[in-house]
Design a protein around this motif. Structure first.
Motif, mmCIF file in Angstrom:
data_model
loop_
_atom_site.group_PDB
_atom_site.id
_atom_site.type_symbol
_atom_site.label_atom_id
_atom_site.label_comp_id
_atom_site.label_asym_id
_atom_site.label_seq_id
_atom_site.Cartn_x
_atom_site.Cartn_y
_atom_site.Cartn_z
ATOM 1 N N HIS A 228 0.865 -1.178 0.000
ATOM 2 C CA HIS A 228 0.000 0.000 0.000
ATOM 3 C C HIS A 228 0.903 1.230 0.000
ATOM 4 O O HIS A 228 2.023 1.205 0.504
ATOM 5 C CB HIS A 228 -0.893 0.026 1.243
ATOM 6 C CG HIS A 228 -1.635 -1.255 1.476
ATOM 7 N ND1 HIS A 228 -2.694 -1.651 0.693
ATOM 8 C CD2 HIS A 228 -1.466 -2.235 2.413
ATOM 9 C CE1 HIS A 228 -3.163 -2.819 1.137
ATOM 10 N NE2 HIS A 228 -2.431 -3.187 2.173
ATOM 11 N N TRP A 229 0.374 2.331 -0.555
ATOM 12 C CA TRP A 229 1.155 3.561 -0.564
ATOM 13 C C TRP A 229 1.512 3.994 0.858
ATOM 14 O O TRP A 229 2.587 4.532 1.110
ATOM 15 C CB TRP A 229 0.379 4.677 -1.265
ATOM 16 C CG TRP A 229 0.354 4.534 -2.761
ATOM 17 C CD1 TRP A 229 -0.735 4.266 -3.534
ATOM 18 C CD2 TRP A 229 1.464 4.655 -3.642
ATOM 19 N NE1 TRP A 229 -0.378 4.190 -4.861
ATOM 20 C CE2 TRP A 229 0.967 4.438 -4.963
ATOM 21 C CE3 TRP A 229 2.820 4.911 -3.483
ATOM 22 C CZ2 TRP A 229 1.792 4.480 -6.078
ATOM 23 C CZ3 TRP A 229 3.641 4.971 -4.589
ATOM 24 C CH2 TRP A 229 3.121 4.749 -5.873
ATOM 25 N N ALA A 384 16.357 -10.582 3.740
ATOM 26 C CA ALA A 384 15.167 -9.927 4.269
ATOM 27 C C ALA A 384 13.900 -10.534 3.681
ATOM 28 O O ALA A 384 12.926 -10.798 4.400
ATOM 29 C CB ALA A 384 15.225 -8.430 3.981
ATOM 30 N N ALA A 385 13.894 -10.782 2.375
ATOM 31 C CA ALA A 385 12.709 -11.336 1.732
ATOM 32 C C ALA A 385 12.427 -12.761 2.189
ATOM 33 O O ALA A 385 11.266 -13.149 2.368
ATOM 34 C CB ALA A 385 12.874 -11.286 0.214
ATOM 35 N N VAL A 386 13.485 -13.556 2.391
ATOM 36 C CA VAL A 386 13.300 -14.949 2.795
ATOM 37 C C VAL A 386 12.657 -15.045 4.179
ATOM 38 O O VAL A 386 11.874 -15.953 4.453
ATOM 39 C CB VAL A 386 14.658 -15.684 2.775
ATOM 40 C CG1 VAL A 386 14.604 -16.977 3.555
ATOM 41 C CG2 VAL A 386 15.064 -15.977 1.342
ATOM 42 N N LEU A 387 12.959 -14.102 5.056
ATOM 43 C CA LEU A 387 12.390 -14.151 6.401
ATOM 44 C C LEU A 387 10.872 -14.049 6.377
ATOM 45 O O LEU A 387 10.189 -14.612 7.226
ATOM 46 C CB LEU A 387 12.965 -13.017 7.261
ATOM 47 C CG LEU A 387 14.462 -13.085 7.567
ATOM 48 C CD1 LEU A 387 14.888 -11.870 8.361
ATOM 49 C CD2 LEU A 387 14.803 -14.354 8.341
ATOM 50 N N ALA A 388 10.351 -13.331 5.400
ATOM 51 C CA ALA A 388 8.904 -13.177 5.297
ATOM 52 C C ALA A 388 8.265 -14.261 4.453
ATOM 53 O O ALA A 388 7.080 -14.569 4.633
ATOM 54 C CB ALA A 388 8.565 -11.812 4.709
ATOM 55 N N ALA A 389 9.028 -14.859 3.531
ATOM 56 C CA ALA A 389 8.499 -15.872 2.615
ATOM 57 C C ALA A 389 7.233 -15.379 1.931
ATOM 58 O O ALA A 389 6.256 -16.112 1.778
ATOM 59 C CB ALA A 389 8.230 -17.190 3.362
ATOM 60 N N ASP A 390 7.236 -14.124 1.536
ATOM 61 C CA ASP A 390 6.058 -13.499 0.940
ATOM 62 C C ASP A 390 6.546 -12.529 -0.144
ATOM 63 O O ASP A 390 7.165 -11.505 0.157
ATOM 64 C CB ASP A 390 5.271 -12.753 2.020
ATOM 65 C CG ASP A 390 3.930 -12.238 1.513
ATOM 66 O OD1 ASP A 390 3.733 -12.193 0.280
ATOM 67 O OD2 ASP A 390 3.091 -11.868 2.351
ATOM 68 N N ALA A 391 6.268 -12.857 -1.392
ATOM 69 C CA ALA A 391 6.747 -12.030 -2.502
ATOM 70 C C ALA A 391 6.133 -10.639 -2.491
ATOM 71 O O ALA A 391 6.669 -9.713 -3.124
ATOM 72 C CB ALA A 391 6.433 -12.718 -3.831
ATOM 73 N N ALA A 392 5.031 -10.441 -1.755
ATOM 74 C CA ALA A 392 4.388 -9.130 -1.738
ATOM 75 C C ALA A 392 5.263 -8.055 -1.114
ATOM 76 O O ALA A 392 5.060 -6.867 -1.370
ATOM 77 C CB ALA A 392 3.059 -9.224 -0.978
ATOM 78 N N VAL A 393 6.255 -8.452 -0.299
ATOM 79 C CA VAL A 393 7.103 -7.442 0.350
ATOM 80 C C VAL A 393 8.185 -6.922 -0.592
ATOM 81 O O VAL A 393 8.799 -5.885 -0.306
ATOM 82 C CB VAL A 393 7.772 -8.003 1.629
ATOM 83 C CG1 VAL A 393 6.728 -8.498 2.613
ATOM 84 C CG2 VAL A 393 8.785 -9.097 1.307
ATOM 85 N N LEU A 394 8.447 -7.612 -1.695
ATOM 86 C CA LEU A 394 9.589 -7.262 -2.541
ATOM 87 C C LEU A 394 9.533 -5.845 -3.111
ATOM 88 O O LEU A 394 10.540 -5.132 -3.067
ATOM 89 C CB LEU A 394 9.735 -8.292 -3.666
ATOM 90 C CG LEU A 394 10.350 -9.632 -3.252
ATOM 91 C CD1 LEU A 394 10.285 -10.621 -4.403
ATOM 92 C CD2 LEU A 394 11.799 -9.434 -2.798
ATOM 93 N N PRO A 395 8.400 -5.388 -3.663
ATOM 94 C CA PRO A 395 8.416 -4.014 -4.200
ATOM 95 C C PRO A 395 8.758 -2.972 -3.140
ATOM 96 O O PRO A 395 9.532 -2.038 -3.410
ATOM 97 C CB PRO A 395 6.985 -3.837 -4.730
ATOM 98 C CG PRO A 395 6.490 -5.222 -4.991
ATOM 99 C CD PRO A 395 7.118 -6.071 -3.924
#
Length: 424
Positions: A228-229, A384-395
């Motif tokens: 989200h913005w 950092a991305a692997v800790l969340a295991a959620d591609a939505a955090v990448l952007p």
């Protein structure tokens, strides 16, 4: 009219790569087995030191007294080993990085002993640097005998990639690290041609560890509902604060290292340093001990289980312990302790401002912290991305990396020259 014969065509990419496939597979498997073996010994010794022994003595396993006694005893033991073993268990850890030139094989027994003692004794360092150094030394030594004349850089890259793949449980980490390395060292062939053997070694290392030990970096954090913005300002601030706090540890290293170096002997510096580590452990709690991978999962299981002040204290204590352990001479890596500090900082940010998504706060804080400590952008983003295991955090992570990187690039590294001055 020229009479020179045309140059013979060089080998095709396929012919260059095929002979490297089997060595890549074997080195990757061997690197993973070394990591698993050292971890197995360290884990069992840790159980003895922190469970069996205090239970037999009727002392609390993680009481302040036991933490101080055990860490001080670990420093005494490591100091004596470094003092007495041939080659003194390798160079000063403050001057070493994750991937360095190969050590002499005679260094490895002492290096492995002090690594096991530090991991089991609760020192705030990870296994990545000494295990990578061990695997590089073994691969280069064996490679020179099996294939005389083969380039040392080949065996070094395969061993390092296999170890990194095994450490993170995925070859992606190895590929990202070596994409940076290869970018600095132009060579023949396409980038993917040069990346393929390390990637294969990393894949075999990751596969071996996954099949035998089933590791996971997933913290099981709440699913991120974004992007989200409104998430962007918080992400930028948290990542930047993580980078700034990490840089505080970077700037402190030469001063703390210089203070211990003035003692002149490992059997003096290490016991004193480990006493400080014990006092830090008593201050921050037992979760601030050890490399931090198991401990971050405990924190993530209950993000509301500690106050913002307690999370902030854990962040500071962990980074201080990392600096002290590196400065006084313990052999170990800085990635895993930095991840713990980043997780604690992210949870602190969420506790202070609940509107900041907890998952996003954690991954952005880890991103900023790792950028400061490792100065490797790809591995910071990946971890950092692997800790969340959620591609939505990448952007959002990519956006948060911009101010964090601008804060750390061109600054001193968390690594010193032989004279104690920081690298840049």
């Amino acid at each position: 009219m020229s009479t020179e014969a045309p140059a013979a065509p060089g080998p095709t990419p396929v012919r260059r790569l095929l002979p490297l496939l089997v060595p890549s597979i074997l080195v990757g498997i061997a690197a993973a087995l070394v990591l698993l073996g050292v971890s197995w010994v360290a884990d069992h010794l840790q159980d003895v030191l922190w469970q069996t022994l205090p239970d037999a003595l009727g002392i609390g396993r993680y009481s302040s007294l036991w933490m101080i006694v055990m860490l001080t005893a670990t420093g005494v033991a490591v100091g004596l080993v470094i003092w007495k073993v041939p080659r003194h268990a390798g160079p000063d850890p403050a001057v070493g990085g994750l991937v360095d030139p190969p050590l002499a094989p005679a260094v490895l027994p002492g290096l492995l002993v002090v690594t096991v003692l530090a991991l089991a004794g609760g020192v705030s360092l990870g296994p990545e640097n000494p295990i990578t150094a061990t695997n590089i030394a073994l691969a280069c030594w064996l490679g020179a005998r099996i294939a005389p004349g083969s380039p040392t850089m080949l065996w070094l890259s395969l061993a390092a990639a296999g170890t990194v793949g095994a450490l993170f449980g995925t070859p992606v980490a190895a590929a990202l690290i070596f994409s940076e390395v290869l970018a600095e060292r132009p060579g023949p062939g396409a980038l993917w041609d040069r990346l393929l053997p390390p990637l294969l070694a990393g894949g075999m290392g990751a596969l071996t560890v996954t099949l035998l030990a089933h590791p996971s970096f997933d913290l099981s954090l709440p699913a991120y509902s974004g992007p989200h913005w409104g998430d962007l300002p918080g992400a930028l601030i948290v990542a930047s604060v993580g980078a700034l706090i990490g840089m505080a540890a970077v700037y402190a290293l030469p001063y703390v290292h210089g203070a211990f170096a003035r003692l002149g002997r490992p059997w003096l510096a290490l016991p004193l340093g480990s006493l400080v580590l014990g006092l830090l452990g008593a201050l921050g709690g037992h979760l601030t001990l050890f490399k931090g991978l198991t401990e971050i999962k405990v924190l993530a299981e209950d993000p509301d289980g500690w106050s913002s002040g307690e999370f902030a204290l854990m962040t500071v204590v962990k980074l201080a312990a990392l600096v002290v352990a590196t400065s006084c001479g313990f052999r170990g890596g800085r990635i895993f302790p930095s991840v713990f500090a980043g997780v604690a900082l992210g949870l602190c940010a969420h506790a202070l401002v609940p509107e900041v998504d907890v998952t996003l706060a954690v991954v952005c804080a880890v991103l900023g912290m790792l950028m400061a400590v490792t100065r490797q952008g790809w591995i910071s983003l990946f971890t950092a991305a692997v800790l969340a295991a959620d591609a939505a955090v990448l952007p959002v992570l990519v956006m948060a990396s911009v101010p964090a990187w601008l804060l750390v690039t061109g600054r001193p590294l968390m690594q010193l020259h032989d004279d104690g001055t920081p690298l840049r």
